[in-house]
Design a protein around this motif. Structure first.
Motif, PDB file in Angstrom:
ATOM      1  N   ALA A  54       0.830  -1.206   0.000  1.00 47.75           N
ATOM      2  CA  ALA A  54       0.000   0.000   0.000  1.00 47.75           C
ATOM      3  C   ALA A  54       0.863   1.254   0.000  1.00 47.75           C
ATOM      4  O   ALA A  54       0.551   2.237  -0.706  1.00 47.75           O
ATOM      5  N   LEU A  55       1.959   1.256   0.748  1.00 49.65           N
ATOM      6  CA  LEU A  55       2.845   2.413   0.785  1.00 49.65           C
ATOM      7  C   LEU A  55       3.459   2.677  -0.581  1.00 49.65           C
ATOM      8  O   LEU A  55       3.468   3.816  -1.061  1.00 49.65           O
ATOM      9  N   ASP A  56       3.959   1.634  -1.241  1.00 50.47           N
ATOM     10  CA  ASP A  56       4.530   1.815  -2.574  1.00 50.47           C
ATOM     11  C   ASP A  56       3.483   2.308  -3.570  1.00 50.47           C
ATOM     12  O   ASP A  56       3.760   3.199  -4.377  1.00 50.47           O
ATOM     13  N   SER A  57       2.281   1.755  -3.523  1.00 53.11           N
ATOM     14  CA  SER A  57       1.223   2.171  -4.444  1.00 53.11           C
ATOM     15  C   SER A  57       0.813   3.620  -4.208  1.00 53.11           C
ATOM     16  O   SER A  57       0.681   4.400  -5.162  1.00 53.11           O
ATOM     17  N   ALA A  58       0.621   3.985  -2.951  1.00 50.98           N
ATOM     18  CA  ALA A  58       0.220   5.361  -2.632  1.00 50.98           C
ATOM     19  C   ALA A  58       1.319   6.352  -3.006  1.00 50.98           C
ATOM     20  O   ALA A  58       1.043   7.418  -3.566  1.00 50.98           O
ATOM     21  N   ALA A  59       2.576   5.998  -2.733  1.00 43.84           N
ATOM     22  CA  ALA A  59       3.686   6.892  -3.070  1.00 43.84           C
ATOM     23  C   ALA A  59       3.835   7.038  -4.580  1.00 43.84           C
ATOM     24  O   ALA A  59       4.089   8.142  -5.080  1.00 43.84           O
ATOM     25  N   ALA A  60       3.672   5.950  -5.327  1.00 36.44           N
ATOM     26  CA  ALA A  60       3.768   6.019  -6.782  1.00 36.44           C
ATOM     27  C   ALA A  60       2.682   6.932  -7.353  1.00 36.44           C
ATOM     28  O   ALA A  60       2.939   7.734  -8.256  1.00 36.44           O
ATOM     29  N   LEU A  61       1.478   6.822  -6.829  1.00 36.00           N
ATOM     30  CA  LEU A  61       0.376   7.661  -7.292  1.00 36.00           C
ATOM     31  C   LEU A  61       0.607   9.126  -6.926  1.00 36.00           C
ATOM     32  O   LEU A  61       0.523  10.013  -7.773  1.00 36.00           O
ATOM     33  N   SER A  62       0.911   9.392  -5.676  1.00 37.28           N
ATOM     34  CA  SER A  62       1.081  10.775  -5.207  1.00 37.28           C
ATOM     35  C   SER A  62       2.292  11.454  -5.826  1.00 37.28           C
ATOM     36  O   SER A  62       2.291  12.663  -6.030  1.00 37.28           O
ATOM     37  N   SER A  63       3.343  10.698  -6.100  1.00 38.53           N
ATOM     38  CA  SER A  63       4.567  11.312  -6.621  1.00 38.53           C
ATOM     39  C   SER A  63       4.405  11.832  -8.044  1.00 38.53           C
ATOM     40  O   SER A  63       5.274  12.526  -8.546  1.00 38.53           O
ATOM     41  N   GLN A  64       3.286  11.537  -8.682  1.00 35.21           N
ATOM     42  CA  GLN A  64       3.021  12.066 -10.021  1.00 35.21           C
ATOM     43  C   GLN A  64       2.641  13.543  -9.987  1.00 35.21           C
ATOM     44  O   GLN A  64       2.587  14.187 -11.023  1.00 35.21           O
ATOM     45  N   TYR A  65       2.386  14.079  -8.786  1.00 39.72           N
ATOM     46  CA  TYR A  65       1.970  15.466  -8.622  1.00 39.72           C
ATOM     47  C   TYR A  65       3.050  16.228  -7.861  1.00 39.72           C
ATOM     48  O   TYR A  65       3.665  15.673  -6.947  1.00 39.72           O
ATOM     49  N   PRO A  66       3.279  17.494  -8.196  1.00 40.91           N
ATOM     50  CA  PRO A  66       4.356  18.262  -7.551  1.00 40.91           C
ATOM     51  C   PRO A  66       4.242  18.322  -6.025  1.00 40.91           C
ATOM     52  O   PRO A  66       5.249  18.260  -5.332  1.00 40.91           O
ATOM     53  N   ASN A  67       3.041  18.434  -5.503  1.00 38.46           N
ATOM     54  CA  ASN A  67       2.855  18.498  -4.047  1.00 38.46           C
ATOM     55  C   ASN A  67       2.221  17.233  -3.495  1.00 38.46           C
ATOM     56  O   ASN A  67       1.655  17.248  -2.402  1.00 38.46           O
ATOM     57  N   GLY A  68       2.307  16.137  -4.241  1.00 39.95           N
ATOM     58  CA  GLY A  68       1.709  14.880  -3.802  1.00 39.95           C
ATOM     59  C   GLY A  68       2.419  14.343  -2.577  1.00 39.95           C
ATOM     60  O   GLY A  68       3.628  14.479  -2.429  1.00 39.95           O
ATOM     61  N   ARG A  69       1.645  13.753  -1.695  1.00 42.80           N
ATOM     62  CA  ARG A  69       2.216  13.192  -0.471  1.00 42.80           C
ATOM     63  C   ARG A  69       1.345  12.043   0.021  1.00 42.80           C
ATOM     64  O   ARG A  69       0.234  11.846  -0.453  1.00 42.80           O
ATOM     65  N   VAL A  70       1.875  11.296   0.963  1.00 45.76           N
ATOM     66  CA  VAL A  70       1.183  10.154   1.542  1.00 45.76           C
ATOM     67  C   VAL A  70       0.979  10.420   3.032  1.00 45.76           C
ATOM     68  O   VAL A  70       1.880  10.912   3.715  1.00 45.76           O
TER      69      VAL A  70
END
Length: 110
Positions: A75-91
């Protein structure tokens, strides 16, 4: 059985400590940990989220000897991969419960 639990607890605590050192070493505003009744909330910064996504750190956590480790790491890898596509994305994630029956939530934020 008690020894195995203590070893797993020690491994998880050591991993958590090393995560905090690794994530906090290059950033003045590293992730935050907020105590909650019965648990904690961890809020990764965008830089921390990028690091987790780039290193696939969840795979490392998934290898820990704890029943929740595999699902948490994935879940951590999936959430980080998704959020990292955005400049201010975070988990942001929460963890509740006694050590042997942990549960919680994980959010991928834009």
């Amino acid at each position: 059985m008690r020894i195995a639990r203590k070893l797993a607890a020690g491994a998880l605590l050591a991993a958590a400590a090393s995560v905090s050192v690794l994530l906090g070493s290059g950033s003045a505003s590293a992730f935050s940990v907020t105590p909650l009744p019965g648990g904690v909330q961890v809020d990764l910064t965008p830089a921390d989220t990028q690091w987790v996504a780039g290193t696939h750190f969840g795979q490392t956590l998934a290898g820990l000897p704890h029943p929740s480790a595999a699902s948490f790491g994935e879940a951590l890898d999936s959430a980080a991969a998704l959020s990292s596509q955005y400049p201010n994305g975070r988990v942001v994630f929460t963890v509740y419960g006694p050590f042997d029956t942990l549960n919680g939530t994980m959010l991928a934020l834009q």
